[in-house]
Design a protein around this motif. Structure first.
Motif, PDB file in Angstrom:
ATOM      1  N   LYS A  81       3.110  12.118 -42.264  1.00 50.29           N
ATOM      2  CA  LYS A  81       1.952  11.597 -41.524  1.00 50.29           C
ATOM      3  C   LYS A  81       1.892  11.244 -40.291  1.00 50.29           C
ATOM      4  O   LYS A  81       1.246  11.640 -39.084  1.00 50.29           O
ATOM      5  CB  LYS A  81       1.154  10.352 -42.289  1.00 50.29           C
ATOM      6  N   THR A  82       2.934  10.512 -39.838  1.00 50.02           N
ATOM      7  CA  THR A  82       3.352  10.129 -38.455  1.00 50.02           C
ATOM      8  C   THR A  82       3.753  11.326 -37.529  1.00 50.02           C
ATOM      9  O   THR A  82       3.072  11.524 -36.299  1.00 50.02           O
ATOM     10  CB  THR A  82       4.380   9.240 -38.286  1.00 50.02           C
ATOM     11  N   GLY A  83       4.410  12.252 -38.176  1.00 52.43           N
ATOM     12  CA  GLY A  83       4.675  13.440 -37.362  1.00 52.43           C
ATOM     13  C   GLY A  83       3.226  14.126 -37.018  1.00 52.43           C
ATOM     14  O   GLY A  83       3.134  14.807 -36.063  1.00 52.43           O
ATOM     15  N   CYS A  84       2.333  14.243 -38.072  1.00 48.36           N
ATOM     16  CA  CYS A  84       1.179  14.904 -37.896  1.00 48.36           C
ATOM     17  C   CYS A  84       0.056  14.477 -36.749  1.00 48.36           C
ATOM     18  O   CYS A  84      -0.465  15.100 -35.876  1.00 48.36           O
ATOM     19  CB  CYS A  84       0.525  15.041 -39.118  1.00 48.36           C
ATOM     20  N   LYS A  85       0.340  13.004 -36.796  1.00 43.94           N
ATOM     21  CA  LYS A  85      -0.391  12.336 -35.750  1.00 43.94           C
ATOM     22  C   LYS A  85       0.004  12.587 -34.340  1.00 43.94           C
ATOM     23  O   LYS A  85      -0.559  12.959 -33.336  1.00 43.94           O
ATOM     24  CB  LYS A  85      -0.530  10.903 -35.939  1.00 43.94           C
ATOM     25  N   LEU A  86       1.421  12.492 -34.250  1.00 39.34           N
ATOM     26  CA  LEU A  86       2.121  12.893 -32.797  1.00 39.34           C
ATOM     27  C   LEU A  86       1.878  14.299 -32.706  1.00 39.34           C
ATOM     28  O   LEU A  86       1.399  14.384 -31.473  1.00 39.34           O
ATOM     29  CB  LEU A  86       3.760  12.644 -33.018  1.00 39.34           C
ATOM     30  N   LEU A  87       2.018  15.152 -33.452  1.00 44.32           N
ATOM     31  CA  LEU A  87       1.406  16.640 -33.089  1.00 44.32           C
ATOM     32  C   LEU A  87       0.021  16.775 -32.730  1.00 44.32           C
ATOM     33  O   LEU A  87      -0.384  17.477 -31.571  1.00 44.32           O
ATOM     34  CB  LEU A  87       1.736  17.364 -34.523  1.00 44.32           C
ATOM     35  N   ARG A  88      -0.796  16.061 -33.345  1.00 40.72           N
ATOM     36  CA  ARG A  88      -2.314  15.947 -32.808  1.00 40.72           C
ATOM     37  C   ARG A  88      -2.633  15.593 -31.637  1.00 40.72           C
ATOM     38  O   ARG A  88      -3.230  16.126 -30.719  1.00 40.72           O
ATOM     39  CB  ARG A  88      -3.236  15.396 -34.062  1.00 40.72           C
ATOM     40  N   HIS A  89      -1.699  14.294 -31.299  1.00 41.66           N
ATOM     41  CA  HIS A  89      -2.042  13.766 -30.010  1.00 41.66           C
ATOM     42  C   HIS A  89      -1.279  14.679 -28.830  1.00 41.66           C
ATOM     43  O   HIS A  89      -1.928  14.634 -27.863  1.00 41.66           O
ATOM     44  CB  HIS A  89      -1.424  12.283 -29.947  1.00 41.66           C
ATOM     45  N   THR A  90      -0.072  15.244 -29.269  1.00 36.63           N
ATOM     46  CA  THR A  90       0.267  16.049 -28.136  1.00 36.63           C
ATOM     47  C   THR A  90      -0.386  17.242 -27.860  1.00 36.63           C
ATOM     48  O   THR A  90      -0.671  17.469 -26.537  1.00 36.63           O
ATOM     49  CB  THR A  90       1.900  16.313 -28.788  1.00 36.63           C
ATOM     50  N   LEU A  91      -0.967  17.891 -28.929  1.00 33.76           N
ATOM     51  CA  LEU A  91      -1.923  19.032 -28.526  1.00 33.76           C
ATOM     52  C   LEU A  91      -3.181  18.433 -27.901  1.00 33.76           C
ATOM     53  O   LEU A  91      -3.521  19.510 -26.657  1.00 33.76           O
ATOM     54  CB  LEU A  91      -2.335  19.728 -29.969  1.00 33.76           C
ATOM     55  N   GLY A  92      -3.620  17.578 -28.269  1.00 35.85           N
ATOM     56  CA  GLY A  92      -4.756  17.170 -27.360  1.00 35.85           C
ATOM     57  C   GLY A  92      -4.589  16.818 -25.769  1.00 35.85           C
ATOM     58  O   GLY A  92      -5.339  17.172 -25.073  1.00 35.85           O
ATOM     59  N   THR A  93      -3.329  16.185 -25.801  1.00 31.90           N
ATOM     60  CA  THR A  93      -2.924  15.826 -24.416  1.00 31.90           C
ATOM     61  C   THR A  93      -2.674  17.138 -23.462  1.00 31.90           C
ATOM     62  O   THR A  93      -3.097  16.873 -22.342  1.00 31.90           O
ATOM     63  CB  THR A  93      -1.691  14.827 -24.564  1.00 31.90           C
ATOM     64  N   CYS A  94      -2.372  18.164 -24.102  1.00 28.95           N
ATOM     65  CA  CYS A  94      -1.982  19.078 -23.477  1.00 28.95           C
ATOM     66  C   CYS A  94      -3.304  20.100 -23.173  1.00 28.95           C
ATOM     67  O   CYS A  94      -3.353  20.706 -22.040  1.00 28.95           O
ATOM     68  CB  CYS A  94      -1.165  20.145 -24.246  1.00 28.95           C
ATOM     69  N   CYS A  95      -4.168  20.090 -24.109  1.00 27.55           N
ATOM     70  CA  CYS A  95      -5.545  20.737 -23.875  1.00 27.55           C
ATOM     71  C   CYS A  95      -6.685  20.133 -23.469  1.00 27.55           C
ATOM     72  O   CYS A  95      -7.570  20.930 -23.076  1.00 27.55           O
ATOM     73  CB  CYS A  95      -5.720  21.404 -25.247  1.00 27.55           C
ATOM     74  N   GLU A  96      -6.741  19.041 -23.422  1.00 28.00           N
ATOM     75  CA  GLU A  96      -7.966  18.268 -23.197  1.00 28.00           C
ATOM     76  C   GLU A  96      -7.983  17.562 -21.802  1.00 28.00           C
ATOM     77  O   GLU A  96      -6.911  17.413 -21.389  1.00 28.00           O
ATOM     78  CB  GLU A  96      -8.323  17.082 -24.269  1.00 28.00           C
ATOM     79  N   SER A  97      -9.043  17.520 -21.192  1.00 25.77           N
ATOM     80  CA  SER A  97      -9.441  16.773 -19.796  1.00 25.77           C
ATOM     81  C   SER A  97      -9.647  15.279 -20.212  1.00 25.77           C
ATOM     82  O   SER A  97     -10.163  14.837 -21.034  1.00 25.77           O
ATOM     83  CB  SER A  97     -10.490  17.241 -19.048  1.00 25.77           C
ATOM     84  N   TYR A  98      -8.875  14.563 -19.324  1.00 22.19           N
ATOM     85  CA  TYR A  98      -9.201  12.940 -19.522  1.00 22.19           C
ATOM     86  C   TYR A  98      -9.037  12.124 -18.230  1.00 22.19           C
ATOM     87  O   TYR A  98      -8.103  12.797 -17.599  1.00 22.19           O
ATOM     88  CB  TYR A  98      -8.309  12.396 -20.613  1.00 22.19           C
ATOM     89  N   ALA A  99      -9.238  11.047 -18.204  1.00 22.89           N
ATOM     90  CA  ALA A  99      -9.297  10.205 -17.034  1.00 22.89           C
ATOM     91  C   ALA A  99      -7.993   9.762 -16.985  1.00 22.89           C
ATOM     92  O   ALA A  99      -7.542   9.294 -18.159  1.00 22.89           O
ATOM     93  CB  ALA A  99     -10.247   9.043 -17.106  1.00 22.89           C
ATOM     94  N   LEU A 100      -7.151   9.646 -16.184  1.00 22.60           N
ATOM     95  CA  LEU A 100      -6.002   8.867 -15.871  1.00 22.60           C
ATOM     96  C   LEU A 100      -6.245   7.324 -15.470  1.00 22.60           C
ATOM     97  O   LEU A 100      -7.022   7.217 -14.439  1.00 22.60           O
ATOM     98  CB  LEU A 100      -5.062   9.664 -14.964  1.00 22.60           C
ATOM     99  N   SER A 101      -5.407   6.306 -15.936  1.00 22.45           N
ATOM    100  CA  SER A 101      -5.390   5.133 -15.289  1.00 22.45           C
ATOM    101  C   SER A 101      -4.898   5.101 -13.983  1.00 22.45           C
ATOM    102  O   SER A 101      -3.687   5.438 -13.586  1.00 22.45           O
ATOM    103  CB  SER A 101      -4.646   4.110 -16.305  1.00 22.45           C
ATOM    104  N   CYS A 102      -5.812   4.600 -12.995  1.00 22.86           N
ATOM    105  CA  CYS A 102      -5.381   4.577 -11.530  1.00 22.86           C
ATOM    106  C   CYS A 102      -4.652   3.137 -11.297  1.00 22.86           C
ATOM    107  O   CYS A 102      -3.988   2.994 -10.401  1.00 22.86           O
ATOM    108  CB  CYS A 102      -6.422   4.689 -10.833  1.00 22.86           C
ATOM    109  N   ASP A 103      -4.829   2.242 -12.125  1.00 23.39           N
ATOM    110  CA  ASP A 103      -4.410   0.891 -12.094  1.00 23.39           C
ATOM    111  C   ASP A 103      -3.204   0.531 -12.875  1.00 23.39           C
ATOM    112  O   ASP A 103      -3.117   0.947 -13.963  1.00 23.39           O
ATOM    113  CB  ASP A 103      -5.486  -0.118 -12.310  1.00 23.39           C
ATOM    114  N   THR A 104      -2.289  -0.226 -12.320  1.00 23.00           N
ATOM    115  CA  THR A 104      -1.340  -1.008 -13.133  1.00 23.00           C
ATOM    116  C   THR A 104      -1.405  -2.310 -13.479  1.00 23.00           C
ATOM    117  O   THR A 104      -0.691  -3.013 -14.216  1.00 23.00           O
ATOM    118  CB  THR A 104       0.046  -0.704 -12.640  1.00 23.00           C
ATOM    119  N   VAL A 105      -2.465  -2.943 -12.949  1.00 22.99           N
ATOM    120  CA  VAL A 105      -2.877  -4.403 -13.020  1.00 22.99           C
ATOM    121  C   VAL A 105      -4.370  -4.478 -13.549  1.00 22.99           C
ATOM    122  O   VAL A 105      -5.112  -3.710 -13.348  1.00 22.99           O
ATOM    123  CB  VAL A 105      -2.582  -5.137 -11.805  1.00 22.99           C
TER     124      VAL A 105
END
Length: 106
Positions: A12-36
């Motif tokens: 199940k953990t592997g499936c979640k990792l796969l899902r998030h990896t594929l989503g990260t590769c294919c979706e547009s998303y905002a990047l955090s500009c701040d580190t504080v």
């Protein structure tokens, strides 16, 4: 490793990792500009308040926009870890199914 595991939780953990990896590769998303954390000093006070909301007018927003290389990587991951399993499942249900013939794009 995780997708080959017989342990339900590891799989199940592997499936979640796969899902998030594929989503990260294919979706547009905002990047955090701040580190504080965002903070503001209150007027007429020495108190600093953390966690103020974003001011969209002055805040720089950076975006991850997938390019061809990201989509190609997602396709390779999908092909290796998902499509091969689907093909094996189809053959195990009906041995007369030829996945290569039915879907030459594999």
């Amino acid at each position: 490793f995780a997708l080959e595991s017989k342990d339900k939780h590891v799989f199940k953990t592997g499936c979640k990792l796969l899902r998030h990896t594929l989503g990260t590769c294919c979706e547009s998303y905002a990047l955090s500009c701040d580190t504080v954390p965002r903070c503001i000093q209150m007027q007429d006070s020495e108190n600093v308040v953390f966690g103020r909301s974003a001011q969209l007018q002055d805040d720089p927003v950076q975006w991850h926009v997938p390019d061809g290389e990201c989509v190609e990587l997602a396709w390779k991951i999908l092909k290796q870890h998902v499509l091969e399993r689907v093909a094996k499942l189809a053959v195990s249900v009906d041995p007369s199914v030829d996945m290569e013939q039915d879907n030459p794009s594999y």
